[in-house]
Enzyme design. Structure first.
Site, PDB file in Angstrom:
ATOM      1  N   HIS A 160       1.465   1.821   3.929  1.00 43.27           N
ATOM      2  CA  HIS A 160       0.977   1.451   2.602  1.00 43.27           C
ATOM      3  C   HIS A 160       1.991   0.593   1.855  1.00 43.27           C
ATOM      4  CE1 HIS A 160      -1.895   1.877  -0.608  1.00 43.27           C
ATOM      5  NE2 HIS A 160      -0.996   2.333  -1.452  1.00 43.27           N
ATOM      6  N   ASP A 191      -1.753   1.706   7.446  1.00 47.69           N
ATOM      7  CA  ASP A 191      -1.897   2.271   6.115  1.00 47.69           C
ATOM      8  C   ASP A 191      -2.943   3.384   6.149  1.00 47.69           C
ATOM      9  OD1 ASP A 191      -2.180   2.804   3.408  1.00 47.69           O
ATOM     10  OD2 ASP A 191      -2.314   0.703   2.817  1.00 47.69           O
ATOM     11  N   SER A 236      -2.940  -1.906  -4.168  1.00 48.93           N
ATOM     12  CA  SER A 236      -3.564  -0.599  -3.983  1.00 48.93           C
ATOM     13  C   SER A 236      -4.711  -0.456  -4.969  1.00 48.93           C
ATOM     14  CB  SER A 236      -2.516   0.506  -4.127  1.00 48.93           C
ATOM     15  OG  SER A 236      -2.994   1.727  -3.613  1.00 48.93           O
TER      16      SER A 236
END
Length: 758
Positions: free
Chosen positions: A729, A694, A608
């Site tokens: 995610h 995501d 991320s």
């Protein structure tokens, strides 16, 4: 309420190999990945120009943003096929690592029951089941506080008398490729269950309600909700949030059970596109607390539960730009507001506030400190019970819990805080349950080598017979690691690197205790470094598969995280963001200089915002790494932050700056953006993993980045993209799918370190 912002998210061998033995080839000439008989997908270029502040960027791969395009989907499928073909020689190793994770995990397991009202609540995991089964059994009250609050012993696979299954997530997930829960709340009377489920990975949930007395599903079904739905204390209504077009939670709604959805009331709407809306109940369940916030300031509003039509009252106005949390409570029979806030306290403090001051500027409010400001201790938040204030703090980089009696709070008679002591230097202790009227606090504890533990702390003053209460925390459970795991087989070390500006950077190292210090070992160097998120000590079963093959796990606690307080975070955000990346390289240089580290086999890993770090670091010093693993990487930040219509973009301006309005911010971000700074450099092998659904870091960012790396790299090393086509995610859902993904990634890591045959 211990409320913190919901921002972002994302292992038996008896001996280790002689890693770093004489005769190792130099970096870059380890065994190549597979036979490479399959070429990478051909990616066409179709330049799209982006113009801001007199600068034009020509983006050749922006066309891949169209998620519904058959060409894009076919390309992602081709990337998956290439990644599988290029790593086909690792299939056996992947199965071996998956088997190690599975064999070390007690598949039929359960949580420690927690008491709420007349029930003990717990969750089972069963062999073959990817998800949890949520259950409860009746509790009894005999007047013996220790007996009444000692959790029942739950045997794996054996139902208890009166056991009731509330939700079998395995059954619910059976017809879906992806399944995740966004909320789970049982009413105060124990008669209703409200839960929300996501079956695509896009973090949009359908809320449902079940009558637990009959098992019947109510007609109330609410699609498109966000995290954190909850039932009202009287169980007549459910509160939920919804998102706007940019997928930002912006409305809190109240749904009266049994009524049409069209009649749902908007309790509050947040119109500032840079603020995130959330809500919950106060600890004593007398107030609705609504929070609009970003990473720099917040505004909270309260409404009495007994009067849903009453106007919401602002606690401190947002114009003061104070970052705070509010907890209404009764103290000695008087209504008070407990504030955890950063006014004149970068590391935050906790103060009492008179409700008569609601809505006034903070400069006009008489605040009485109960936890004063500190330059060395970061106050994270607090929870309130009928007798105690439970404070979460960070001291010496570690997360800890401190207890303060409510009696005398805020006066000269206030008692000193008590902190449960633990033997390890590096650990994580937090509150996992603090029911308002319970005489017990539930603590969670873990470290790099200690599997998760559950402790109960009996608090003085809750029963009237303090002398009979255990003085020390009671260990209720330690997670079982099968296969003869012994924490003494592993060693943990805190080291310090020095940045170019003289800043000392903490580094955590985990390794086999029997590694020969004269044989330099490979290192997997991890970091995150954003949003004040700290990479705290935590146990990982899967990590054992790396450690037992001689890999050293290193965490670089770089600026941008929260390990050393608020200033540590602020010195790694906005126009200080490059500190995050240069700190990481400084840690790499420090590790490479150690005699027990093989400088040719250091691999960079992050996910991320940590994936942004990976991309930036590769542009700074690609020659220092034998490989790079980037999970759902935020590698095209400028394109995303320049488009307010993209999910969550406006919320991000408080983290990165606003490049739309500020040319200096634009230039600063342009100079570190991984995608825009890919150039002719000897990039190491790269594995990027992403998910089609995501909503936090869109799949297109790593897809574009991978294409650019292949085009520019002068090393000839393979660059792989692996896309989960039914995930979000956090990747695929369910523990087995997640274990397989981890095994896939770790096999690739070991291959890059020359350990695929270990």
């Amino acid at each position: 309420m211990l409320m913190r912002p919901f921002w972002h998210r994302r292992t038996g061998r008896p001996a280790h190999p002689a890693a770093g033995a004489p005769g190792r080839p130099p970096r870059g000439v380890f065994p190549r990945m597979g036979t490479m008989t399959v070429l990478p997908p051909q990616i066409r270029q179709q330049p799209v120009e982006r113009a801001f502040h007199g600068h034009v960027f020509s983006d050749p791969y922006e066309w891949m943003r169209d998620k519904d395009s058959p060409e894009v989907l076919a390309h992602l499928a081709a990337e998956n096929e290439y990644a599988e073909s290029a790593t086909a020689h690792l299939a056996e190793l992947r199965e071996t690592i998956f088997g190690e994770i599975k064999d070390r995990t007690q598949e039929t397991d359960l949580s420690v029951p927690s008491r709420r009202g007349g029930w003990w609540y717990f969750a089972r995991t069963v062999e073959g089941g990817a998800h949890q089964v949520f259950c409860r059994v009746p509790a009894v009250s005999t007047g013996d506080v220790i007996a009444d609050w000692t959790p029942p012993v739950v045997e794996p696979g054996t139902p208890m008398t009166g056991e009731q299954v509330l939700l079998d997530a395995n059954a619910e997930a059976a017809e879906h490729e992806f399944y995740s829960l966004g909320s789970f709340d049982v009413s105060e009377d124990g008669e209703l269950l409200a839960w929300a489920e996501d079956v695509t990975g896009d973090e949009r949930f359908t809320l449902r309600v079940r009558d637990l007395t009959t098992g019947a599903l109510l007609a109330d079904e609410i699609p498109g909700t966000f995290y954190g739905s909850f039932l009202s204390p009287d169980a007549r209504a459910v509160y939920y949030t919804v998102v706007d077009e940019s997928w930002r939670p912006h409305q809190l709604r109240r749904h009266e059970l049994g009524t049409p959805l069209a009649e749902d009331v908007v309790v509050h709407e947040e119109t500032d596109p840079g603020l995130w809306l959330g809500a919950g109940l106060s600890a004593d369940r007398r107030w609705i607390v609504v929070e609009a916030m970003c990473s720099e300031f917040s505004e909270q509003l309260i409404q009495p539960v007994a009067d849903p039509s009453a106007p919401l009252q602002v606690v401190l106005p947002r114009t003061d730009r104070v970052l705070y949390e509010a907890e209404p409570l009764l103290l000695d029979g008087r209504e008070q507001i407990l504030l955890t806030h950063d006014h004149d306290a970068p590391n935050s403090r906790i103060s009492l506030m008179d409700p008569a001051d609601l809505g006034r500027p903070v400069a006009e409010v008489a605040l009485r400190d109960v936890v004063p400001a500190s330059d060395t201790v970061r106050v994270n938040g607090c929870a309130v019970t009928a007798t105690h204030l439970v404070v979460s703090v960070r001291a010496d980089t570690t997360l800890r819990v401190r207890l303060l009696p409510l009696a005398g709070l805020g006066t000269a008679a206030q008692a000193d805080p008590v902190e449960p002591a633990f033997a390890e230097e590096l650990y994580t202790a937090s509150v996992s349950a603090a029911e308002h009227d319970a005489p017990v606090l539930r603590l969670s504890y873990t470290s790099f080598t200690t599997p998760p533990r559950v402790y109960d702390v009996f608090v003085a003053g809750a029963t009237g017979d303090d002398a009979a209460l255990p003085a020390e925390p009671l260990l209720r459970r330690e997670a079982t690691v099968l296969g003869g795991y012994d924490p003494a087989d592993y060693a943990v070390e805190r080291d310090w690197a020095t940045a170019a500006d003289g800043t000392r950077i903490p580094v955590s190292l985990v390794r086999r205790a029997d590694l020969d210090p004269a044989a330099p070992a490979p290192v997997l160097q991890y970091a995150y470094g954003s949003y004040e998120h700290s990479t705290d000590p935590a146990f990982s079963v899967s990590r054992l598969s790396l450690l037992d093959r001689g890999v050293v796990w290193a965490v670089a606690h770089v600026r941008g995280g929260g390990e050393l307080g608020r200033t540590w975070y602020e010195h790694g955000k906005k126009l200080h963001k490059t500190n995050t990346f240069t700190d990481y390289v400084a840690v790499t240089e420090h590790l490479a200089a150690r005699p027990d580290v093989d400088e040719r086999r250091i691999l960079v890993m992050g996910g991320s915002a940590g994936g942004l770090l990976v991309g930036a670091v590769l542009n700074l010093a690609p020659e220092r790494y034998c490989g790079a693993l980037a999970a759902v990487p935020f590698v095209d930040p400028l394109t995303s932050i320049l488009d307010p219509s993209l999910p969550l973009t406006a919320l991000e301006w408080e983290e990165w700056g606003n490049p739309i309005e500020d040319a200096h911010v634009y230039r600063y971000m342009r100079d570190y953006s991984p995608y825009e700074n890919v150039r002719a450099l000897p990039y190491p092998p790269v594995l990027a993993v992403t998910s089609l659904n995501d909503t936090r870091v869109l799949y297109v960012e790593p897809a574009k980045w991978v294409a650019a790396l292949r085009e520019a790299s002068t090393s000839g090393e393979p660059v792989l993209l692996r896309c989960e086509m039914a995930g979000g995610h956090g990747g695929a859902s369910g523990r087995y799918s997640q274990w397989k993904d981890t095994a896939w990634e770790y096999a690739w890591v070991l291959d890059r370190m020359g350990l695929a045959g270990a």
